[in-house]
Write a protein that holds these residues in place. Structure first.
Motif, PDB file in Angstrom:
ATOM      1  N   VAL A  46       0.849  -1.189   0.000  1.00 33.07           N
ATOM      2  CA  VAL A  46       0.000   0.000   0.000  1.00 33.07           C
ATOM      3  C   VAL A  46       0.887   1.243   0.000  1.00 33.07           C
ATOM      4  CG1 VAL A  46      -1.866   1.220   1.184  1.00 33.07           C
ATOM      5  CG2 VAL A  46      -1.736  -1.293   1.309  1.00 33.07           C
ATOM      6  N   THR A  49      -2.663   5.633   2.394  1.00 34.38           N
ATOM      7  CA  THR A  49      -3.940   5.263   3.000  1.00 34.38           C
ATOM      8  C   THR A  49      -4.839   6.493   3.092  1.00 34.38           C
ATOM      9  OG1 THR A  49      -3.055   5.616   5.223  1.00 34.38           O
ATOM     10  CG2 THR A  49      -2.935   3.378   4.324  1.00 34.38           C
ATOM     11  N   LEU A  73      -8.872  -1.846  -1.717  1.00 34.13           N
ATOM     12  CA  LEU A  73      -7.804  -0.928  -2.116  1.00 34.13           C
ATOM     13  C   LEU A  73      -7.875  -0.750  -3.624  1.00 34.13           C
ATOM     14  CD1 LEU A  73      -5.023  -2.664  -0.028  1.00 34.13           C
ATOM     15  CD2 LEU A  73      -5.868  -0.355   0.442  1.00 34.13           C
ATOM     16  N   THR A 119      -2.652   0.876  -3.983  1.00 35.38           N
ATOM     17  CA  THR A 119      -1.586  -0.124  -3.994  1.00 35.38           C
ATOM     18  C   THR A 119      -0.498   0.224  -5.011  1.00 35.38           C
ATOM     19  OG1 THR A 119      -2.812  -1.470  -5.597  1.00 35.38           O
ATOM     20  CG2 THR A 119      -3.101  -1.993  -3.255  1.00 35.38           C
TER      21      THR A 119
END
Length: 506
Positions: A46, A49, A73, A119
């Protein structure tokens, strides 16, 4: 909800718990956040966020939505969220922010998915590995010294590593199927135009790029396709919204005629050599299909791999040159000063020198191959082939070597790109770039749907997927067969969860 319990369910399983009131969507989201915070520093899956925004969006989700607040995601490529960063895996776009949501993002929210972050992807999604200079390199949760593949390598690492039950991905030359194969996941590339790319783009790479997801279960993939498919305003592909992809899993497929091939016409011209475990995966999968009552015949697709690779790379060069102009327009930085990786800059220079007639000739070859494969599928319902020539490679093994990058840098010399094209550099690029993964571009060029199914694990613990291609519009057949195979194998039970932190950190 404990992280261990959260990881025991696929997306629809979590949604069912939420609808029954056994757990709240806030508890599910908290477990996902805890998994990301604990494991992503080692996984590198990732890149950013958005927990606070996702929490606000989650409160607005209708409980009857298919995914009812399940976390996911999106990929740091093409999937725009209004006002938020989208870097395309490149330092050149690190500060760029989208002016509006993509149609796909809007449909994800309507389906009840909450987006916790983005991602990792290679720069501009150009490689079958995920090792961008500007961002962390994700590891393969099965074997951390190995690559999760690309270009949706971050998405694959996130799902196989138990961060989310499904993650959005894209496929322009195998970028869903390659990571699915390397990470033991299910990966479906839908038919050309099935999933919209607007409003930022109408099509990408002449329609070769299609968005979808990497999932643990077939049913999550099918339910997602029900929710996101269908053209949007301005789409160049007149594919209306369809339903019935999840419903197709309710009964096994009719007995199918399946052609089986090691893909030699595709790989041999590029010098590809199949790993024995990949051969074993194809052979065992063929026997499994036969045991289920399907008719199998060993037949190669009627395609010449060298010409296919040349035509794919020709359009790849042309589109990259145009993409760099678009990035320059978006950022206000001249193309020559964009912060790009050396191989990206060199390939962009080649594309800038590409004659228009060569570009158009390559596209016409795509159409010829599509007609040939349509004739092939009049004899066979499906084609079974490898996804990649080997199990997951070591991280760094396939990234261009420094010596190669220095050689490519010589293309900056005036006139060098024209000379390189005339000297046949395109063929060398095709061989170097596609030798390990020559089997996946076929479905992107023809537009037909294809999937990677995780049916084999090597003695040393590396998953190996096999690829199945269907004629245009054949997703229901693929999904029904995948569900039949999933019931036999139960691959999700063997994913590497929970992650052994000490091992991943090595």
């Amino acid at each position: 909800m404990e992280v261990r319990e959260y990881r025991a369910y696929d997306g629809l399983g979590l949604a069912a718990l939420i609808r029954r009131g056994e757990v709240s969507r806030e508890e599910v989201s908290a477990a996902a956040r805890a998994a990301i915070e604990a494991d992503n520093p080692a996984l590198g899956a990732v890149v950013r966020t958005r927990f606070a925004k996702a929490a606000v969006e989650g409160r607005a989700v209708e409980s009857e939505a298919p995914f009812a607040g399940v976390p996911t995601l999106t990929k740091d490529l093409l999937m725009a969220i209004r006002g938020e960063p989208l870097a395309f895996g490149s330092a050149a776009m690190a500060d760029w922010r989208a002016s509006e949501d993509s149609t796909l993002v809007r449909r994800l929210r309507e389906a009840g998915l909450t987006i916790l972050g983005q991602t990792t992807t290679p720069e501009l999604g150009l490689m079958g590995i995920t090792e961008p200079r500007a961002f962390p390199h994700p590891v393969n949760p099965w074997q951390p010294a190995h690559s999760p593949g690309g270009s949706s390598g971050g998405a694959a690492a996130a799902v196989a590593g138990g961060l989310v039950p499904l993650a959005l991905a894209g496929d322009g030359g195998g970028s869903i199927r390659i990571p699915a194969s390397h990470c033991g996941l299910f990966g479906l590339k839908p038919s050309r135009g099935r999933v919209p790319l607007g409003p930022m783009f109408g099509e990408v790479w002449q329609g070769a790029v299609v968005e979808h997801a990497l999932t643990r279960s077939v049913r999550d993939s099918a339910a997602l396709l029900d929710a996101i498919n269908g053209m949007d305003a301005g789409s160049p592909w007149p594919l209306p919204r369809e339903q019935g992809f999840l419903a197709a899993l309710s009964r096994p497929p009719e007995k199918l005629r399946v052609a089986v091939s090691f893909g030699e016409p595709l790989g041999a011209p590029l010098g590809t050599h199949l790993d024995p475990e990949v051969r074993r995966a194809v052979e065992q999968s063929a026997r499994r299909l036969e045991a289920l009552g399907h008719h199998l015949e060993w037949v190669d697709p009627t395609v010449e791999g060298g010409a296919l690779a040349d035509s794919y790379l020709t359009l790849y060069l042309g589109h990259l040159a145009a993409d760099l102009v678009w990035i320059s327009d978006q950022t206000g930085v001249p193309v020559s000063r964009l912060e790009l990786e050396p191989s990206t800059r060199a390939i962009g220079r080649l594309g800038r020198c590409l004659p228009a007639r060569d570009y158009e000739t390559a596209k016409r070859y795509w159409n010829r191959v599509a007609w040939d494969m349509a004739a092939f599928h009049r004899r066979f319902d499906l084609l079974l082939m490898p996804v990649a020539a080997t199990p997951a490679p070591l991280r760094g093994a396939l990234y261009p070597a420094r010596a190669r990058e220095r050689l490519m840098a010589l293309l900056a010399i005036p006139g060098a790109s024209h000379l390189a094209l005339k000297a046949g550099l395109l063929k060398r690029l095709a061989a170097d770039s596609l030798r390990m993964t020559p089997f996946t571009q076929l479905a992107n060029l023809t537009g037909q749907p294809a999937m990677s199914v995780p049916l084999h694990v090597t003695p040393d613990g590396s998953p190996v997927g096999v690829q199945l291609l269907a004629p245009m519009g054949g997703e229901r057949c693929l999904l029904a067969l995948a569900a039949q195979l999933e019931a036999e194998v139960n691959w999700a039970a063997h994913l590497p969860r929970p992650i052994a932190q000490a091992e991943v950190s090595r």
